[in-house]
Design a protein around this motif. Structure first.
Motif, PDB file in Angstrom:
ATOM      1  N   GLN A  99       0.818  -1.199   0.000  1.00 32.57           N
ATOM      2  CA  GLN A  99       0.000   0.000   0.000  1.00 32.57           C
ATOM      3  C   GLN A  99       0.863   1.265   0.000  1.00 32.57           C
ATOM      4  O   GLN A  99       2.066   1.225   0.319  1.00 32.57           O
ATOM      5  CB  GLN A  99      -0.928   0.010   1.219  1.00 32.57           C
ATOM      6  CG  GLN A  99      -1.857  -1.189   1.281  1.00 32.57           C
ATOM      7  CD  GLN A  99      -2.739  -1.298   0.047  1.00 32.57           C
ATOM      8  OE1 GLN A  99      -3.429  -0.341  -0.320  1.00 32.57           O
ATOM      9  NE2 GLN A  99      -2.728  -2.468  -0.600  1.00 32.57           N
ATOM     10  N   ASN A 100       0.244   2.378  -0.365  1.00 38.77           N
ATOM     11  CA  ASN A 100       0.938   3.653  -0.340  1.00 38.77           C
ATOM     12  C   ASN A 100       1.453   3.963   1.065  1.00 38.77           C
ATOM     13  O   ASN A 100       0.767   3.728   2.064  1.00 38.77           O
ATOM     14  CB  ASN A 100      -0.020   4.768  -0.798  1.00 38.77           C
ATOM     15  CG  ASN A 100       0.644   6.124  -0.855  1.00 38.77           C
ATOM     16  OD1 ASN A 100       1.786   6.255  -1.275  1.00 38.77           O
ATOM     17  ND2 ASN A 100      -0.071   7.150  -0.411  1.00 38.77           N
ATOM     18  N   SER A 147      -0.303   6.954 -11.327  1.00 45.03           N
ATOM     19  CA  SER A 147       0.447   7.946 -12.107  1.00 45.03           C
ATOM     20  C   SER A 147       1.885   8.101 -11.618  1.00 45.03           C
ATOM     21  O   SER A 147       2.705   8.724 -12.298  1.00 45.03           O
ATOM     22  CB  SER A 147      -0.258   9.301 -12.038  1.00 45.03           C
ATOM     23  OG  SER A 147      -0.313   9.775 -10.694  1.00 45.03           O
ATOM     24  N   PHE A 148       2.228   7.550 -10.432  1.00 40.33           N
ATOM     25  CA  PHE A 148       3.603   7.644  -9.952  1.00 40.33           C
ATOM     26  C   PHE A 148       3.930   6.451  -9.060  1.00 40.33           C
ATOM     27  O   PHE A 148       3.055   5.842  -8.440  1.00 40.33           O
ATOM     28  CB  PHE A 148       3.841   8.947  -9.183  1.00 40.33           C
ATOM     29  CG  PHE A 148       3.113   9.032  -7.861  1.00 40.33           C
ATOM     30  CD1 PHE A 148       3.675   8.549  -6.696  1.00 40.33           C
ATOM     31  CD2 PHE A 148       1.850   9.611  -7.790  1.00 40.33           C
ATOM     32  CE1 PHE A 148       3.002   8.631  -5.476  1.00 40.33           C
ATOM     33  CE2 PHE A 148       1.171   9.702  -6.582  1.00 40.33           C
ATOM     34  CZ  PHE A 148       1.752   9.203  -5.427  1.00 40.33           C
ATOM     35  N   TRP A 229      16.880  13.020   2.364  1.00 39.68           N
ATOM     36  CA  TRP A 229      16.356  11.748   1.890  1.00 39.68           C
ATOM     37  C   TRP A 229      16.409  11.730   0.373  1.00 39.68           C
ATOM     38  O   TRP A 229      16.658  12.757  -0.267  1.00 39.68           O
ATOM     39  CB  TRP A 229      14.936  11.516   2.398  1.00 39.68           C
ATOM     40  CG  TRP A 229      13.879  12.409   1.823  1.00 39.68           C
ATOM     41  CD1 TRP A 229      13.048  12.166   0.756  1.00 39.68           C
ATOM     42  CD2 TRP A 229      13.517  13.720   2.300  1.00 39.68           C
ATOM     43  NE1 TRP A 229      12.201  13.216   0.533  1.00 39.68           N
ATOM     44  CE2 TRP A 229      12.462  14.198   1.465  1.00 39.68           C
ATOM     45  CE3 TRP A 229      13.971  14.535   3.327  1.00 39.68           C
ATOM     46  CZ2 TRP A 229      11.873  15.440   1.637  1.00 39.68           C
ATOM     47  CZ3 TRP A 229      13.388  15.778   3.500  1.00 39.68           C
ATOM     48  CH2 TRP A 229      12.350  16.219   2.681  1.00 39.68           C
ATOM     49  N   ILE A 230      16.184  10.565  -0.206  1.00 37.74           N
ATOM     50  CA  ILE A 230      16.220  10.453  -1.661  1.00 37.74           C
ATOM     51  C   ILE A 230      14.995   9.696  -2.151  1.00 37.74           C
ATOM     52  O   ILE A 230      14.541   8.750  -1.500  1.00 37.74           O
ATOM     53  CB  ILE A 230      17.529   9.768  -2.137  1.00 37.74           C
ATOM     54  CG1 ILE A 230      17.803  10.104  -3.601  1.00 37.74           C
ATOM     55  CG2 ILE A 230      17.490   8.253  -1.930  1.00 37.74           C
ATOM     56  CD1 ILE A 230      19.245   9.901  -3.997  1.00 37.74           C
ATOM     57  N   ASP A 231      14.446  10.150  -3.259  1.00 35.64           N
ATOM     58  CA  ASP A 231      13.339   9.460  -3.927  1.00 35.64           C
ATOM     59  C   ASP A 231      13.892   8.747  -5.152  1.00 35.64           C
ATOM     60  O   ASP A 231      14.559   9.384  -5.989  1.00 35.64           O
ATOM     61  CB  ASP A 231      12.265  10.449  -4.401  1.00 35.64           C
ATOM     62  CG  ASP A 231      11.693  11.296  -3.281  1.00 35.64           C
ATOM     63  OD1 ASP A 231      11.510  10.747  -2.187  1.00 35.64           O
ATOM     64  OD2 ASP A 231      11.425  12.479  -3.510  1.00 35.64           O
ATOM     65  N   LEU A 232      13.593   7.465  -5.275  1.00 31.57           N
ATOM     66  CA  LEU A 232      13.864   6.735  -6.516  1.00 31.57           C
ATOM     67  C   LEU A 232      12.544   6.641  -7.260  1.00 31.57           C
ATOM     68  O   LEU A 232      11.610   5.976  -6.790  1.00 31.57           O
ATOM     69  CB  LEU A 232      14.434   5.346  -6.216  1.00 31.57           C
ATOM     70  CG  LEU A 232      15.797   5.315  -5.525  1.00 31.57           C
ATOM     71  CD1 LEU A 232      16.233   3.880  -5.292  1.00 31.57           C
ATOM     72  CD2 LEU A 232      16.841   6.058  -6.341  1.00 31.57           C
ATOM     73  N   ILE A 233      12.455   7.292  -8.397  1.00 36.57           N
ATOM     74  CA  ILE A 233      11.200   7.428  -9.137  1.00 36.57           C
ATOM     75  C   ILE A 233      11.246   6.536 -10.373  1.00 36.57           C
ATOM     76  O   ILE A 233      12.179   6.624 -11.186  1.00 36.57           O
ATOM     77  CB  ILE A 233      10.987   8.901  -9.553  1.00 36.57           C
ATOM     78  CG1 ILE A 233      11.016   9.801  -8.310  1.00 36.57           C
ATOM     79  CG2 ILE A 233       9.683   9.064 -10.315  1.00 36.57           C
ATOM     80  CD1 ILE A 233      11.162  11.275  -8.623  1.00 36.57           C
ATOM     81  N   PHE A 234      10.252   5.676 -10.516  1.00 39.32           N
ATOM     82  CA  PHE A 234      10.217   4.693 -11.606  1.00 39.32           C
ATOM     83  C   PHE A 234       9.167   5.119 -12.628  1.00 39.32           C
ATOM     84  O   PHE A 234       7.980   5.228 -12.298  1.00 39.32           O
ATOM     85  CB  PHE A 234       9.898   3.304 -11.051  1.00 39.32           C
ATOM     86  CG  PHE A 234      10.864   2.839  -9.999  1.00 39.32           C
ATOM     87  CD1 PHE A 234      11.981   2.108 -10.336  1.00 39.32           C
ATOM     88  CD2 PHE A 234      10.658   3.162  -8.653  1.00 39.32           C
ATOM     89  CE1 PHE A 234      12.888   1.700  -9.373  1.00 39.32           C
ATOM     90  CE2 PHE A 234      11.550   2.753  -7.676  1.00 39.32           C
ATOM     91  CZ  PHE A 234      12.673   2.022  -8.035  1.00 39.32           C
ATOM     92  N   GLU A 235       9.605   5.331 -13.857  1.00 37.94           N
ATOM     93  CA  GLU A 235       8.716   5.765 -14.931  1.00 37.94           C
ATOM     94  C   GLU A 235       8.304   4.552 -15.781  1.00 37.94           C
ATOM     95  O   GLU A 235       9.161   3.839 -16.288  1.00 37.94           O
ATOM     96  CB  GLU A 235       9.417   6.798 -15.812  1.00 37.94           C
ATOM     97  CG  GLU A 235       9.746   8.112 -15.105  1.00 37.94           C
ATOM     98  CD  GLU A 235       8.505   8.967 -14.864  1.00 37.94           C
ATOM     99  OE1 GLU A 235       7.450   8.677 -15.467  1.00 37.94           O
ATOM    100  OE2 GLU A 235       8.592   9.928 -14.077  1.00 37.94           O
TER     101      GLU A 235
END
Length: 257
Positions: A99-100, A147-148, A229-235
Motif C-alpha cells: 500500500q501507499n 500515475s507515480f 532523503w532520496i526518492d527513486l522514481i520509476f517511470e
C-alpha cells in the motif's frame, strides 16, 4: 565448550585421525580384502559428511558478509552509508499488495497512487560473486493503474551533520531490469521551512550506475539543515521486475581549484 573452539585433545585426535586415513590410503593396494571392505564403508560415510561440509562452507563463505558496509568510496569521503535493507536481514522481509506509504524496514518507504495495488517488495539474499551488499531489494510490478511510483530512502542524521554547499553527494547502485524503464533519483534536503531538490536520471545503460548531486548549485542554508532523503522514481513500471542489488551513498567536499 563454545561452538567453534577446538581443544588440545580434539586437535590431537583430529591429527591422529588424519594420519590413520593417510596410512590406510597408502596401504590400500596390499590391505587384506576383508579389512579393505570395512575401510571402504567407513570412508564412504566420512566422505558424505566431508562433501556436505565443503559444499555448505563454500556457499556461505562466498556470500557477502551480513552487516557489511564495505564498498568503494571516492577520495576525501567524510561520510558513507549503505541502508539497512541492503546490509542486514529485516524482521519483515516482504510486502504483498503493498500500500501507499507502507514501509519495508525503518528507512525505505513505498509511495504510489494505485487504486488496486499489484506491487510486491521483497528483500533477497545476494549470492553473486560480484555482490558486495549482503542483501538486495526486488520489486515486482504487475498491472499499474497509478500515475507515480517511488521508493523513498531516509538518511541518518550523520548525513547532514556538517553538511555544506561545497559537498558532493554520490549514489552508487546495481540495478537489474526485466525490461527497460527510466529511473530518476531526487535528492531532498530540508533546511528550515524550505526543501532543496536535485534530480538526476540513473544511467542504466552504463556498467557503473552512479550519479552525483553537487550542492554548490543549490540554495542550501547550511545553518538550518535538518534532514536528507532520496526518492527513486520509476517511470512506466507496469509488468516489470526491478532488482536493486545494492544502494550506497557517500559524501565528500568538492575539490578546490
Amino acid at each position: 565448550m563454545r561452538q567453534g573452539k577446538t581443544s588440545v585433545m580434539q586437535y590431537l585426535y583430529q591429527k591422529a585421525f588424519g594420519r590413520y586415513w593417510a596410512r590406510a590410503a597408502r596401504a590400500a593396494e596390499v590391505t587384506q580384502l576383508s579389512t579393505l571392505k570395512g575401510q571402504r564403508l567407513r570412508a564412504r560415510k566420512l566422505r558424505q559428511h566431508l562433501n556436505t561440509l565443503i559444499s555448505v562452507s563454500e556457499s556461505r563463505l562466498a556470500l557477502p558478509l551480513i552487516g557489511s558496509n564495505s564498498f568503494p568510496k571516492p577520495h576525501g569521503t567524510d561520510w558513507s552509508w549503505r541502508p539497512a535493507l541492503w546490509r542486514q536481514p529485516l524482521a519483515k522481509f516482504g510486502l504483498a499488495s503493498a500500500q501507499n506509504k507502507e514501509m519495508l524496514g525503518d528507512e525505505v518507504t513505498l509511495f504510489h497512487d494505485c487504486h488496486v495495488s499489484e506491487l510486491t517488495l521483497r528483500q533477497l539474499r545476494n549470492t553473486r560473486e560480484a555482490d558486495l551488499a549482503p542483501f538486495g531489494l526486488r520489486m515486482d510490478v504487475f498491472r499499474f493503474d497509478g500515475s507515480f511510483l517511488s521508493l523513498v530512502i531516509d538518511f541518518p542524521f550523520e548525513s547532514v551533520d556538517g553538511l555544506k554547499r561545497n559537498h558532493l553527494i554520490r549514489m552508487n547502485t546495481i540495478v537489474e531490469l526485466e525490461k527497460p524503464l527510466e529511473i530518476f533519483a531526487r535528492l531532498n534536503i530540508k533546511h528550515g521551512p524550505n526543501t532543496e531538490q536535485i534530480v538526476r536520471e540513473l544511467p542504466l545503460t552504463e556498467d557503473e550506475i552512479m550519479v552525483e548531486f553537487d550542492l554548490a548549485y543549490s540554495k542550501l542554508n547550511e545553518k538550518r539543515v535538518e534532514k536528507m532523503w532520496i526518492d527513486l522514481i520509476f517511470e512506466g513500471p507496469e509488468m516489470n521486475q526491478v532488482v536493486l542489488r545494492d544502494v550506497t551513498f557517500s559524501r565528500r567536499p568538492r575539490a578546490e581549484f
